[in-house]
Structure formats: C-alpha cells, structure tokens
Scaffold this active site. Structure first.
Site, PDB file in Angstrom:
ATOM      1  CE1 TYR A 116      -6.319   5.116  -2.445  1.00 23.14           C
ATOM      2  CE2 TYR A 116      -4.450   5.078  -0.957  1.00 23.14           C
ATOM      3  CZ  TYR A 116      -5.723   4.667  -1.284  1.00 23.14           C
ATOM      4  OH  TYR A 116      -6.384   3.803  -0.456  1.00 23.14           O
ATOM      5  CG  HIS A 150     -10.936   0.986  -0.951  1.00 19.35           C
ATOM      6  ND1 HIS A 150     -10.235   1.757  -1.836  1.00 19.35           N
ATOM      7  CD2 HIS A 150     -10.216   1.017   0.204  1.00 19.35           C
ATOM      8  CE1 HIS A 150      -9.148   2.245  -1.239  1.00 19.35           C
ATOM      9  NE2 HIS A 150      -9.111   1.803  -0.003  1.00 19.35           N
ATOM     10  CG  ASP A 202     -10.092  -6.425  -3.485  1.00 17.68           C
ATOM     11  OD1 ASP A 202     -11.210  -5.884  -3.513  1.00 17.68           O
ATOM     12  OD2 ASP A 202      -9.033  -5.769  -3.450  1.00 17.68           O
ATOM     13  N   GLY A 203     -12.611  -8.626  -2.074  1.00 11.90           N
ATOM     14  CA  GLY A 203     -13.789  -8.239  -1.299  1.00 11.90           C
ATOM     15  C   GLY A 203     -14.550  -9.441  -0.778  1.00 11.90           C
ATOM     16  CE  LYS A 214      -7.339  -2.745  -3.965  1.00 13.35           C
ATOM     17  NZ  LYS A 214      -7.960  -1.723  -3.103  1.00 13.35           N
ATOM     18  CB  SER A 217      -0.875   0.004   1.256  1.00  9.09           C
ATOM     19  OG  SER A 217      -1.436   1.292   1.461  1.00  9.09           O
ATOM     20  CB  THR A 259      -6.364   2.739  -5.455  1.00  8.64           C
ATOM     21  OG1 THR A 259      -5.590   1.597  -5.074  1.00  8.64           O
ATOM     22  CG2 THR A 259      -7.718   2.672  -4.771  1.00  8.64           C
ATOM     23  CB  ILE A 277     -12.086 -13.681  -1.024  1.00  6.46           C
ATOM     24  CG1 ILE A 277     -12.858 -13.386  -2.320  1.00  6.46           C
ATOM     25  CG2 ILE A 277     -11.327 -15.004  -1.111  1.00  6.46           C
ATOM     26  CD1 ILE A 277     -12.007 -13.046  -3.497  1.00  6.46           C
TER      27      ILE A 277
HETATM   28  C1  FMN Z   1      -7.547  -1.706   6.874  1.00  4.96           C
HETATM   29  C2  FMN Z   1      -7.608  -1.609   5.387  1.00  4.96           C
HETATM   30  C3  FMN Z   1      -6.766  -0.726   4.729  1.00  4.96           C
HETATM   31  C4  FMN Z   1      -6.802  -0.633   3.349  1.00  4.96           C
HETATM   32  N1  FMN Z   1      -5.913   0.207   2.727  1.00  4.96           N
HETATM   33  C5  FMN Z   1      -5.905   0.268   1.374  1.00  4.96           C
HETATM   34  C6  FMN Z   1      -4.948   1.073   0.706  1.00  4.96           C
HETATM   35  O1  FMN Z   1      -4.102   1.710   1.319  1.00  4.96           O
HETATM   36  N2  FMN Z   1      -5.005   1.123  -0.657  1.00  4.96           N
HETATM   37  C7  FMN Z   1      -5.928   0.404  -1.374  1.00  4.96           C
HETATM   38  O2  FMN Z   1      -5.944   0.477  -2.606  1.00  4.96           O
HETATM   39  N3  FMN Z   1      -6.823  -0.387  -0.760  1.00  4.96           N
HETATM   40  C8  FMN Z   1      -6.834  -0.477   0.586  1.00  4.96           C
HETATM   41  N4  FMN Z   1      -7.731  -1.299   1.215  1.00  4.96           N
HETATM   42  C9  FMN Z   1      -8.644  -2.148   0.401  1.00  4.96           C
HETATM   43  C10 FMN Z   1      -8.025  -3.510   0.097  1.00  4.96           C
HETATM   44  O3  FMN Z   1      -6.982  -3.397  -0.837  1.00  4.96           O
HETATM   45  C11 FMN Z   1      -9.054  -4.507  -0.482  1.00  4.96           C
HETATM   46  O4  FMN Z   1      -9.709  -3.884  -1.571  1.00  4.96           O
HETATM   47  C12 FMN Z   1     -10.071  -4.991   0.529  1.00  4.96           C
HETATM   48  O5  FMN Z   1      -9.516  -5.139   1.808  1.00  4.96           O
HETATM   49  C13 FMN Z   1     -10.649  -6.316   0.064  1.00  4.96           C
HETATM   50  O6  FMN Z   1     -11.662  -6.736   0.894  1.00  4.96           O
HETATM   51  P1  FMN Z   1     -11.469  -7.799   2.087  1.00  4.96           P
HETATM   52  O7  FMN Z   1     -10.845  -7.056   3.209  1.00  4.96           O
HETATM   53  O8  FMN Z   1     -12.875  -8.214   2.363  1.00  4.96           O
HETATM   54  O9  FMN Z   1     -10.612  -8.930   1.577  1.00  4.96           O
HETATM   55  C14 FMN Z   1      -7.724  -1.411   2.602  1.00  4.96           C
HETATM   56  C15 FMN Z   1      -8.549  -2.310   3.271  1.00  4.96           C
HETATM   57  C16 FMN Z   1      -8.502  -2.423   4.642  1.00  4.96           C
HETATM   58  C17 FMN Z   1      -9.403  -3.412   5.320  1.00  4.96           C
END
Ligand code: FMN
Length: 330
Positions: A112, A226, A257-258, A202, A90, A138, A260
């Site tokens: 970003y 996200h 993602d999401g 993404k 990230s 993203t 899973i």
């Molecule tokens: C605590 C947390 C921080 C995240 N930070 C970022 C990030 O910095 N950049 C980004 O593109 N997505 C971020 N995400 C989204 C994740 O990349 C991903 O899309 C998401 O966690 C997938 O869903 P899941 O948690 O159900 O597997 C974040 C998600 C969480 C839970």
C-alpha cells in the site's frame, strides 16, 4: 479460532453484497466443453515475469497470518513453495519478509503506497533485498473499507505481541499502515524510480483503468475487489474480467482473484482472459486448519481440479482456454 479473528478473515465491507457477488457470479456461468481434443498430455505450467510455476493458481496477499496459525506467513510460504507457486506477501504480514523468504518462495510483495515516500521506498528495498520478485501495488484502498463485522466486534488492533513486521522504520518503530487517498498515476512513475521489479496493480475493475495502466508502463494487472472488503457493491471480478482483458489485449499479464473456490472457477477465469488467478480465503482456511501442509494440499487440490476440468472441457494447456468455452446460464 477466536471468532473475532474468524470474522476478520471471512468478512467483507458493508452489506457484503460484493463478497457474496464474487461467488454468485460464478454460479451464473457455465462451461461449453469441446470434445475429441486429445487432452491426454495436459500441462498446467505457467510462466509469469520469466519465472516458471507448476500451476496458474497463486496465493493472494492477506493480512495477519499469525492469527490463523502459529506458523504464520512462513507456513503459508512453505505450503505455496511445495505446491510450486507464488505467494504474494501482504504488507500487513505479521512476520518479517526475510523470515518468510527463508521458509519458501517464489515471493512477490504487496504494497500500500504510504504517504511518506522515503518510508515507502525503504519497504520496497527491503522486500527486494529479501528476494521478492515482483511488487503488487494495491490500488483499491484509498481509504479503508467499512468492515461491519470488525466494527461490531471492536476488532481495531492486533493482540499483544503481534505487529505488522514489515512496517518497521530505520529506528525499529512499527508504523501503522496508512491508506493514501492522495495517490494518483504519478505514484506509479515514482515507484519505477525506486525499483526495477515488475509492478502489478491490484484492484483494477474498469477497462479504462486497465488501458491507463498499460500506458503508464505497468507490468501486470490483478482484477480484484479485495475479496469484497473495500467497495461494497463493486462488480464481481469474474464479470469485470472480460472487458479488462479486452482492453489489455495481451500486452501485459492479467490476473484475477475473488470467489475462486474450485478448479472449474479457475478454468472459467482463464477462459475469460486471465493468465493466472489468486486465492485468498481458501489459503487462509487451510492455514488455520493445518498449517503449511494444508496450504500445500489445498493448492494442489485446486490444481488437480483444474487439470480434471481441462480434460473434460477439451483443453491441454491454459492457453487453450478461450472465451467461447464459457456461457451465461439461462
Ligand atoms: C483476511 C483478508 C486479508 C486481506 N489482506 C489483504 C492485504 O493485506 N492486502 C491486499 O492487497 N489484499 C488483501 N486481501 C485481499 C486478497 O488479496 C484477495 O483480493 C481476496 O482475498 C480474494 O478473494 P477470495 O478471498 O475470495 O479468494 C485480504 C483478504 C482477506 C480475506
């Protein structure tokens, strides 16, 4: 873990409908297995952008790993490497990408796009120099999502001593991550002039955007909301996936993602058109519980579950998983 930080990791935007919806959507889908398919020699290896992975399950980019474990992002990278997969670092990582790269790999870097193009380019160059093999842009965050748990908890800044290490500029000053609502498709063309790395977008959910992405020469897509942290009310990713996969028509890899949480979820995602999946919170939970070893074990467990589900569903390779193997529950 500090409950404020636990809420940051677990929470979503608004009423958390999309956060819950990502999981609920899997509950409505069922596998229609095939039989007598001689699945004894299963092989889950997956190739993405020329690199071979042991599994089609990757680590999604998530912020602030030092809040979860003292090993931070480096521990996650070590766990992902031991499981034979990619970690997407990230932009909001709390350790320098060079330190993370020394602990593991292969890595991709999540970006970003920042309003200052010179600074954006310098971050990309730094990730590239550290050995990151793809850029994940993203695009679901023109503004920050309203995460009500964080608002209620007053979680507005990192504890003293922690910063987003990859946001340092030439002077060593750490810049705040800005969301940029002025970004349009021309930003992708501009990024092409900055890096030769494969560029994935993404946060694509609409098939028209998937077509536009292909037209703009994007190398891969991640169907994502996200993890329910941006637009509350957005469609569940497993529901958005089939139309995006159809629009892309195998011209570039499509990841999702999401929500899973099980190997059977991975099987359904691959059957609905994904080339690979990413997991966010399962990795964060493992990191918090046991550092690099727990991350490795969680990824291996998900892979073993997928392997087992494939045997039972009559698939030897991820490519054998086709949309006819998934039905909507009555
Ligand atoms: C605590 C947390 C921080 C995240 N930070 C970022 C990030 O910095 N950049 C980004 O593109 N997505 C971020 N995400 C989204 C994740 O990349 C991903 O899309 C998401 O966690 C997938 O869903 P899941 O948690 O159900 O597997 C974040 C998600 C969480 C839970």
């Amino acid at each position: 873990m500090n409950p404020v930080h636990a809420d940051f990791f677990a929470g979503g935007a608004g009423a958390e409908r999309t956060l819950r919806g990502n999981l609920a959507a899997f509950d409505r889908l069922r596998i229609v297995p095939r039989v007598l398919r001689a699945t004894g020699d299963r092989d889950l290896r997956t190739t993405l952008f020329g690199a071979g992975l042991a599994t089609p399950i990757l680590v999604a980019p998530t912020a602030f790993h030092l809040l979860a474990h003292p090993g931070g992002e480096a521990a996650t990278a070590q766990g992902a490497a031991a499981a034979g997969t990619v970690m997407v670092v990230s932009m909001a990582a709390t350790q320098p990408v060079e330190v993370i790269a020394r602990a593991g790999g292969p890595l991709w870097f999540q970006l970003y796009p920042q309003p200052d193009p010179g600074f954006t380019a310098s971050v990309v160059k730094r990730a590239e120099a550290a050995g990151c093999r793809a850029l994940v842009v993203t695009v679901d965050s023109p503004v920050f999502g309203r995460r009500e748990r964080d608002l209620r908890n007053g979680f507005t800044e990192l504890p003293a001593g922690l910063v987003c290490e990859n946001m340092r500029d030439d002077t060593g000053r750490v810049r705040d991550i800005a969301m940029d609502a002025t970004a349009g498709w021309d930003r992708i063309g501009w990024l092409r002039t900055v890096t030769g790395l494969p560029i994935l977008l993404k946060g694509v959910l609409h098939p028209a955007d998937a077509r536009l992405a292909v037209e703009h020469g994007v190398d891969g897509l991640i169907v994502s909301n996200h993890g329910g942290r941006q637009l509350d009310g957005a469609i569940a990713t497993i529901d958005a996936l089939p139309a995006v996969a159809e629009a892309v028509a195998k011209r570039i890899p499509v990841l999702v993602d999401g929500g899973i949480r099980r190997g059977t979820d991975v099987l359904i995602a691959l059957a609905r058109g994904a080339d690979a999946v990413l997991v966010g919170r399962p990795v964060l939970d493992a990191l918090a519980a046991g550092g690099a070893t727990a991350v490795r074990d969680r990824l291996r467990e998900l892979t073993a579950e997928l392997d087992h589900a494939m045997a039972l569903a009559g698939a030897r390779r991820p490519d054998d998983l086709t949309p006819d193997l998934v039905a909507v529950a009555g």
